[in-house]
Motif scaffolding. Structure first.
Motif, mmCIF file in Angstrom:
data_model
loop_
_atom_site.group_PDB
_atom_site.id
_atom_site.type_symbol
_atom_site.label_atom_id
_atom_site.label_comp_id
_atom_site.label_asym_id
_atom_site.label_seq_id
_atom_site.Cartn_x
_atom_site.Cartn_y
_atom_site.Cartn_z
ATOM 1 N N PRO A 389 -8.693 0.298 2.456
ATOM 2 C CA PRO A 389 -7.218 1.529 1.840
ATOM 3 C C PRO A 389 -7.181 2.458 2.429
ATOM 4 O O PRO A 389 -6.138 2.029 2.832
ATOM 5 N N TRP A 390 -8.009 2.703 3.426
ATOM 6 C CA TRP A 390 -7.551 3.656 4.300
ATOM 7 C C TRP A 390 -7.928 3.260 5.506
ATOM 8 O O TRP A 390 -7.886 4.330 6.546
ATOM 9 N N ASN A 391 -8.298 2.318 6.215
ATOM 10 C CA ASN A 391 -8.674 1.845 7.399
ATOM 11 C C ASN A 391 -7.841 0.497 7.732
ATOM 12 O O ASN A 391 -7.563 -0.240 6.935
ATOM 13 N N THR A 392 -8.691 0.190 9.277
ATOM 14 C CA THR A 392 -9.023 -1.635 9.640
ATOM 15 C C THR A 392 -8.777 -2.422 10.719
ATOM 16 O O THR A 392 -8.804 -1.314 11.201
ATOM 17 N N TYR A 393 -9.135 -3.788 9.709
ATOM 18 C CA TYR A 393 -10.559 -4.115 10.951
ATOM 19 C C TYR A 393 -8.871 -5.362 11.367
ATOM 20 O O TYR A 393 -8.428 -6.196 10.359
#
Length: 401
Positions: A389-393
């Motif tokens: 939702p609020w981060n990225t991998y």
């Protein structure tokens, strides 16, 4: 920084609950640029084990306050507000309330889909269990290393959940956990947004259903659909992937074209957004979920006294060209941000950037795609992206010629 010799995961964005995201230490609640992933939960204080643990991660399943990591030895490791491990897990689906897992067949016991309370440490008994009696191709492929995130293979292969290896139904992280699905749809992929769902059919068709109040269904109207309805604007175009954000949607065609629609409040559709020009005034609530939900805002006045539109809606799919004209291979959506991987191995992000989830070493939001230079600068070839939702991998390997 030199390019890693082995495949690696990187993370950036919100980590306010201590969820594993990158290698940088400190008390900051967010990471503004990509950092190599470190899993303290399973490294046991041994740097060699830490490196092996990160290498063994084959898929990432982020929720808002915690993240699930699937490893090549079939473990699910949770990090953040929920911590714990489960063995024998082929796939997982995480939400703030529940964690759904696909457990493998063990010593004659049928494979199962289980729902666990996210507040627990995955101990005791699951809240709900569904035994899978017909495993079909999944059973035959389970040892090949080429399915469900590539346990033993590549992390780019499609996930099984929310679809399960039994025709006619799928699972949801909200009760009721089991939902019917017409078998004639021949589903290849299913993704869930905050209030809607996208399904990719066997012939590349796209179906959507759920709430449509922000145009996320792509039917040109803002009405809800109770059953899967094919997106007419995409008929005749074979799609290879679908993705759902909080309230926006996208799909990638077999030819590498990107189509996107829905809510554009933070520029997540790569359309001009007034919200980007103003400082965000909403403070995250205690649960963190309501602050990223659509809000009814009174129109402000611009310098000329005319009403200024804060929230824009694109209710039907629109073709989006990247600045480089590159073809898209993979895509993912966060609550209000979007990320795509090109066939050249570059990563582009745009939309809401308050927690650094765009990876540009700042907290600015963008209404135009921008390349994440970290990977190209370090000669890394991006192969996968998964937005929380609020981060990225991001999964990247040593640069390819």
């Amino acid at each position: 920084m030199g390019a890693p010799q082995r495949p690696g995961w990187f993370g950036f964005g919100f980590r306010g609950f201590g969820q594993a995201l990158g290698s940088e230490r400190g008390l900051r609640s967010s990471l503004h640029g990509p950092e190599p992933l470190v899993l303290e939960d399973i490294q046991e204080g041994d740097p060699a084990k830490a490196q092996a643990a990160v290498t063994d991660v084959c898929q990432v399943r982020p929720s808002w306050s915690f993240t699930g990591f699937l490893t090549r030895d079939w473990r699910l490791v949770l990090s953040g507000s929920v911590n714990g491990q489960l063995s024998g897990c082929r796939d997982a689906l995480a939400s703030e309330q529940h964690v759904l897992v696909l457990r493998m067949e063990v010593e004659g016991t049928p494979a199962e889909v289980q729902a666990w309370a996210a507040a627990s440490e995955l101990q005791g008994e699951p809240l709900w269990t569904w035994k899978i009696l017909r495993q079909g191709d999944w059973e035959k492929d389970s040892g090949s290393g080429d399915q469900a995130g590539g346990h033993g293979g590549s992390p780019l292969d499609p996930a099984l959940l929310p679809l399960v290896p039994e025709p006619g139904w799928y699972v949801s992280p909200r009760q009721p956990f089991s939902q019917p699905l017409a078998p004639e749809l021949k589903a290849r992929q299913l993704v869930l947004g905050a209030e809607h769902a996208l399904l990719l059919g066997g012939m590349g068709q796209v179906y959507t259903w759920g709430t449509g109040r922000l145009g996320q269904l792509g039917h040109g109207a803002l009405e809800a659909e109770l059953e899967p309805r094919q997106v007419e604007a995409l008929q005749g175009l074979a799609m290879a992937q679908v993705a759902a954000g909080g309230w926006h949607s996208l799909c990638v065609s077999e030819a590498g074209d990107l189509y996107i629609w829905g809510w554009n409040e933070s520029g997540q559709l790569a359309l001009p957004s007034r919200a980007i020009a103003e400082r965000e005034k909403t403070v995250a609530g205690a649960s963190g979920l309501y602050s990223c939900s659509p809000e009814v805002k009174m129109p402000a006045k611009d310098g000329d006294g005319d009403p200024a539109q804060f929230i824009s809606v694109q209710p039907f799919p629109a073709l989006l060209d990247l600045p480089s004209g590159s073809e898209v291979s993979k895509a993912s959506c966060g609550s209000r941000h979007t990320a795509v991987v090109t066939r050249d191995g570059e990563l582009y992000t745009w939309g809401w950037g308050k927690y650094g989830q765009l990876g540009h070493k700042d907290t600015a939001s963008l209404d135009q795609p921008q390349r994440v230079d970290y990977f190209t600068d370090n000669l890394l070839h991006v192969e996968a992206v998964i937005c929380g939702p609020w981060n990225t991998y991001v999964y990247a390997v040593e640069g390819k010629n």
